[in-house]
Design an enzyme around this catalytic site. Structure first.
Site, PDB file in Angstrom:
ATOM      1  N   ASP A 281      78.489  39.968  56.217  1.00  0.00           N
ATOM      2  CA  ASP A 281      79.542  38.788  56.418  1.00  0.00           C
ATOM      3  C   ASP A 281      80.325  38.959  55.309  1.00  0.00           C
ATOM      4  O   ASP A 281      79.901  39.120  54.081  1.00  0.00           O
ATOM      5  CB  ASP A 281      79.013  37.553  56.883  1.00  0.00           C
ATOM      6  CG  ASP A 281      78.050  37.249  57.860  1.00  0.00           C
ATOM      7  OD1 ASP A 281      78.359  38.157  58.919  1.00  0.00           O
ATOM      8  OD2 ASP A 281      77.234  36.433  57.925  1.00  0.00           O
ATOM      9  N   LYS A 282      81.657  38.358  55.313  1.00  0.00           N
ATOM     10  CA  LYS A 282      82.534  38.087  54.158  1.00  0.00           C
ATOM     11  C   LYS A 282      81.997  37.639  53.023  1.00  0.00           C
ATOM     12  O   LYS A 282      82.111  37.937  51.787  1.00  0.00           O
ATOM     13  CB  LYS A 282      83.751  37.391  54.737  1.00  0.00           C
ATOM     14  CG  LYS A 282      84.886  37.160  53.482  1.00  0.00           C
ATOM     15  CD  LYS A 282      85.901  36.253  54.162  1.00  0.00           C
ATOM     16  CE  LYS A 282      86.808  35.908  52.928  1.00  0.00           C
ATOM     17  NZ  LYS A 282      87.860  34.927  53.184  1.00  0.00           N
TER      18      LYS A 282
END
Length: 315
Positions: free
Chosen positions: A138-139
């Site tokens: 995930d970012k």
């Protein structure tokens, strides 16, 4: 390997009765099954100079010609973005992804991603699916990722992930006092209302998460988590479902929880922590070229380390 390559094979007689796509996949293991399917349907595979359907069965002895044409990724621009390379050779790269770096371009993030950085670092990655990326973080999750640099390595790494032969360990700081480690087995799929979120659901895909206690604090626990499957947001969804959400996870953890009686410094740090306190700390796999098992490990980043230091001061 050149981007366009003609490959010739004679079908072994012991493959009699097998489908064309199965035979080509066996004879050309450096390419993925999905890529081979595309080539057959596009007419890039000929059997005795004839175009057949993927499901047609062969008898053995046929001459197969495969024109392997790889599409160059031209829609994404190379950008000079620091990669945090932990290890690199001719076949793979191990990246320590920083917080805030999006892995792949998508709506709202067409530039400034890991793909853009990889294409700048190694332009030949434009010949590979997703510039060699075989799994995601995930970012706002930091830590280790493996990137393939050749098509052969890409195919083998995808197979390793599908066969659950890649070891991935994470450190997650969660709310609550966790007594002991355990395993969470609960299917994960799209949330029935919020389609941007994932949720535990009977109709989802199998998801298995193992965790053990790494360090205990009065109101929190640092967990070492390992994945057996790799569903989207798996750790975040599973831990939240078990009522031990990750600190800073506004999507699955709700509002920041601030225990009573803690110092003002810790209170401020918990309330303002800007992301989920989750770090991919260890990665292990069989090297796709040498067949040796290799492991890499990276310490937690400064933001998590600072939060843990404040928690230790409260002990």
């Amino acid at each position: 390997m050149p981007p366009n390559q003609q490959i010739l094979h004679t079908v072994p007689f012991d493959m009699e009765g097998q489908r064309l796509d199965q035979i080509v996949a066996s004879l050309c293991p450096e390419y993925s099954r999905s890529q081979i399917q595309k080539w057959i349907k596009a007419g890039n595979v000929r059997v005795d100079d004839k175009i057949l359907k993927p499901k047609e069965r062969l008898t053995g002895g046929e001459q197969i010609t495969l024109n392997a044409e790889l599409e160059v990724q031209t829609e994404f621009e190379p950008e000079d973005i620091p990669l945090g390379i932990v290890y690199e050779d001719d076949a793979i790269m191990i990246i320590n992804k920083p917080v805030g770096l999006v892995v792949h371009p998508a709506a709202g993030n067409w530039s400034g991603t890991l793909v853009n950085a990889l294409l700048h670092h190694s332009p030949s990655l434009a010949m590979l699916p997703r510039a060699g990326i075989v799994h995601r973080l995930d970012k706002d999750t930091s830590g280790l990722m493996v990137v393939a640099k050749t098509l052969e390595a890409h195919t083998k790494l995808v197979e390793l992930l599908q066969e659950r032969d890649v070891s991935r360990e994470y450190l997650a700081l969660v709310f609550g006092q966790v007594v002991a480690g355990s395993t969470i087995e609960a299917n994960i799929g799209r949330h029935h209302i919020d389609r941007k979120k994932q949720a535990v659901t009977d109709g989802g895909k199998e998801a298995i998460t193992h965790y053990r206690v790494e360090e205990r604090f009065p109101h929190h626990t640092l967990l070492r988590v390992s994945l057996e499957t790799g569903r989207t947001h798996q750790i975040r969804v599973h831990l939240s479902w078990k009522h031990m959400p990750i600190v800073g996870d506004q999507t699955y953890g709700g509002r920041p929880r601030v225990p009573a009686g803690i110092s003002e410094a810790l209170r401020t740090a918990l309330q303002s922590f800007p992301r989920q306190a989750l770090h991919a700390t260890k990665l292990g796999l069989v090297h796709p070229e040498t067949s040796e098992y290799r492991e890499w490990e990276t310490p937690i980043p400064e933001d998590m380390a600072g939060l843990l230091a404040l928690l230790r001061e409260e002990m």
